[in-house]
Design an enzyme around this catalytic site. Sequence first.
Site, PDB file in Angstrom:
ATOM      1  N   LYS A 100      -6.126  -6.942  27.889  1.00  8.24           N
ATOM      2  CA  LYS A 100      -7.321  -6.279  28.415  1.00  8.24           C
ATOM      3  C   LYS A 100      -8.222  -5.764  27.298  1.00  8.24           C
ATOM      4  O   LYS A 100      -9.421  -6.071  27.251  1.00  8.24           O
ATOM      5  CB  LYS A 100      -6.907  -5.118  29.317  1.00  8.24           C
TER       6      LYS A 100
ATOM      7  N   THR B 249      -9.640   3.024  29.089  1.00  6.90           N
ATOM      8  CA  THR B 249     -10.311   2.272  28.029  1.00  6.90           C
ATOM      9  C   THR B 249     -11.307   1.317  28.679  1.00  6.90           C
ATOM     10  O   THR B 249     -10.950   0.556  29.570  1.00  6.90           O
ATOM     11  CB  THR B 249      -9.285   1.478  27.217  1.00  6.90           C
TER      12      THR B 249
ATOM     13  N   LYS C 213     -12.691   4.465  20.893  1.00 14.76           N
ATOM     14  CA  LYS C 213     -11.394   3.971  21.363  1.00 14.76           C
ATOM     15  C   LYS C 213     -11.279   2.465  21.135  1.00 14.76           C
ATOM     16  O   LYS C 213     -10.216   1.959  20.763  1.00 14.76           O
ATOM     17  CB  LYS C 213     -11.212   4.290  22.845  1.00 14.76           C
TER      18      LYS C 213
END
Length: 307
Positions: free
Chosen positions: A248, A104, A180
């Site tokens: 994150k 990602t 995503k």
Amino acid sequence: MSLSQTATARVAAVIGLGSMGMGMALSLKKAGFDVLGADVSADAVSRFVAAGGRGIANLAEEIGEADTVISVVVNATQTETVLFGPEGIADSLRPGSVFVSSATMDPAIARKLAARLEEKGVHYLDAPISGGAARAASGELTVMASGTPAAFAAARPALDAMAAKVYELGDSAGFGAAFKMINQLLAGVHIAAACEAITFAAKQGLDLAKVYEVITASAGNSWMFENRIPHVLSGDYTPLSAIEIFVKDLGIIQDMARSERYPVPLSAAALQMYLAASGAGMGRDDDSSLARLYAQLSGATLPEKAN
């Protein structure tokens, strides 16, 4: 096993044999691929070899065997290191092979990595994944991919082995990463909302098992409520998806939104809760640990794990 011994099999390499990467590597093997596996953890490589895979001793020297290289590392920084770091593989990849990036990351970084690799004649498929470790192991992931038609063609056999759904989202890198991040925005907010709700229910003295039964049959349900709240009910916060993942990912969303001058107040609030949970020592625990954080802040009592 030498390359000559596996000449009839397509050769794939999986870099990153964590819970997702291991399942993806084993799914490839089940589909008939000759699979190379690499990880910074020697134990992870040993487990893969015990399951019938081939461990990679020297990544830069051996990666040239692979038609398809799937990178299942944590983030953009690790992906760039794998490709272009001091021991990077970019110069060792065969022209015409495909690098499938499943980390990602910010779409802008995906585009930069793709451009650098494509200059070397190697295809780059921007292919973030969703579905969790169980679906990775059963070859039923969802892949949100973008790249050139040639990159899709080169990666197709591996994608078919690893995924139940492959969404083709654009003809260049970056689109997969962007999709995503939209998914992660929703997932992070939904987990935070689910944990807030179940702990609020505990504070009200409600039967939490009955709350779960009622909400999963009602309009307030979400996939994340249905999937994560059983962890809270059992008091088991063994990490299936850790708090740090959303520290994150929601951080990436904040960076993307700031660059676009776009307000994302709900994901910003959720990020603060993940940061607080991490700061309280829960960073490597399951992301449903947000419920524990709410309990600490409010004095609510949650179920404890049975002995």
